[in-house]
Scaffold this active site. Sequence first.
Site, PDB file in Angstrom:
ATOM      1  CB  VAL A  37      -0.954   0.000   1.210  1.00  0.00           C
ATOM      2  CG1 VAL A  37      -1.702   1.337   1.285  1.00  0.00           C
ATOM      3  CG2 VAL A  37      -1.944  -1.148   1.112  1.00  0.00           C
ATOM      4  CG  ASP A 118      -8.996  -0.889   5.451  1.00  0.00           C
ATOM      5  OD1 ASP A 118      -9.954  -0.557   4.737  1.00  0.00           O
ATOM      6  OD2 ASP A 118      -8.896  -1.985   6.018  1.00  0.00           O
TER       7      ASP A 118
END
Length: 474
Positions: A37, A118
Site C-alpha cells: 500500500v 483503511d
Amino acid sequence: MPSQPNDEFPKIKGGGSLILAWRVKGKRVLIIGGGFVAASRVVHALEADALVTVICQREEMCPEMELRVDRKEVEWKAGPFTEGDLEDVNMVLSEDNQGATSVYELCHARKIPVNVADVLSQCDFWFMSTHRDGPLQVAISSNGKAPRLAHRLRESLGKKFPEDTGLAMEKFGVLRKAVREFDPAPGSSPKRMGWLSRLADSWRIEDIAKITTELAHKLLPYYDSGEVPAYWELVSQSGSVVLVGAGPGDPALLTVGAVHAIQAADLVVADRLVSRAITDLATCEVRIAPTKTKTTSGRVQDTMNLWVLEGLREGRRVVRLKVGDPFLYGRAGEELQFFSSHGYQATAIPGISSALGAPTAALIPVTHRGLSNQVLISTGHGEGGSIVPFPPFLNSRTLILLMAVAKTEEIQAKLLELEYPKNLPCTFVESYSLPTERVITTSLKSLHETASINNLQPPAVLYIGHTANFKQSL
C-alpha cells in the site's frame, strides 16, 4: 425578489466529497510504512512531483519499496515514526493503523492533511482509482466505500477513450500557449477560451493529437477572425475512401475495424437503411442517402457517389457506409470502378451479411450433415425488378434469397414450376438484429400467403430448404 422555481437549481445531495486535483509539486509528503500500500502511494506522490520521505524498518519493505529506496527516488528513514518527523511536512500517508491514532491526532494538531489506510474515520481525504495518460487523469471515487469496484469501473472507462487522448491534451496545450502568446491581453480571455472551446468540441481527438507548433501558428489567423476551420482544411493531404460494411444494424455486430474507420472519418456517406445507432458512432459530418424508388434508384446512387467524390477532392477521409457486406449485392464493385475512374483507390472493410448472419436468429444451420451440404445465395429480383433464374431443385441445398419480400408470389410460382416440393420449409427473418426482428416459418405452398398475412417488410431474408425449420426439431 420573486421566488425561483424549485427545479431551477440543483438539489443538495450530502455524503459526497470535494473532488480536487491536489497539486503537490515540490511539497513534502511523508509516507509511514513499507508494504505494498505504501509503495503504491509512493508512485502516486512521485508522479505528482512531490518530495517523498518514507519511514519504516528495512525488513518491512516490499520489493518495490526496496527498489525506490535503493534508487534514491525517495528519502528513507528507519522507523519508528516520531512526532519530530512531521516537521515541515505538507501531507502524511500512513499505511496501517498501527499507532495510527497518534499519527492522526498529531497531524490534526499541526493542521497537516492525513490519510490512514483503511481507517475512514482517520482520513481527511482518500485516493481515487485513476486512469492516467500523459496530462489526462480521470478519477473515480467510491468515497472510501468500495475501492475495488471503483478500480473495475476505471479500467472499463479507460478502455473507452480514443488511443491518442493523452497526446491530444498535450498538443492542445501547445495550441493554447500559441494563442495566449498571440493575444496575451487579460481582456481577451473570453475570446481565447471561447474559440479554443469551439475547436475542442468540433475537432476529433485523433486530429487534435496531430497539432504541431507549425499547425498551431497556422490556426492563429482563424482565431483572430473567430472562425474554427475543419482539420482537413488545414492539412495538405489527399482524400481517402473506405467502403465499410455496417452489418445488419446492431452496432455490436460491427467489426473493430469498422468502428475505428467510422470514428476516424471526416465524412460518412451512409445508406438509408444503416441504423441510427451506427451512424451515431461518427464524430464528423454524416450524409444519409435519400429514399430510393424504382425510378430514382440510379439517381440516388449517383448522388452518393458525388458526395464521396466531393469529400475526396477536399482531402477528407471518407467512409462509405453500406448495409450488410458491401460486396454482396451492395454495388461495391460499381463504386470501386467509379472512384478509380476519378483517380482514387478505395479500400474496404467487410460487414456481416444478413444472408449468413440472420440464420442465427432462427437457429438455421444453412449447412447440416444429412440435410444440406450446399448454399446458394441469390437476390429475390434482378435488374429492373425481374425474377432471376433459379436452379433446379436439389434436396441437399439451402437457397437464401435477399430482397425477396416484394416478389414472394413470383418466387413461389417459379419454384413450384421447377418442381420444388410444396412442403419444402421456408423461413423469413425480418429486420435481423434490430428490435423489430421477426422469424416466421412456413412452407413453399404458403409462401406468398404467409408474407401477405404477416405484412412482411424489407429488410428480410428468405431461407428455403430442409434446414429452414431446423429449430422445430430441437
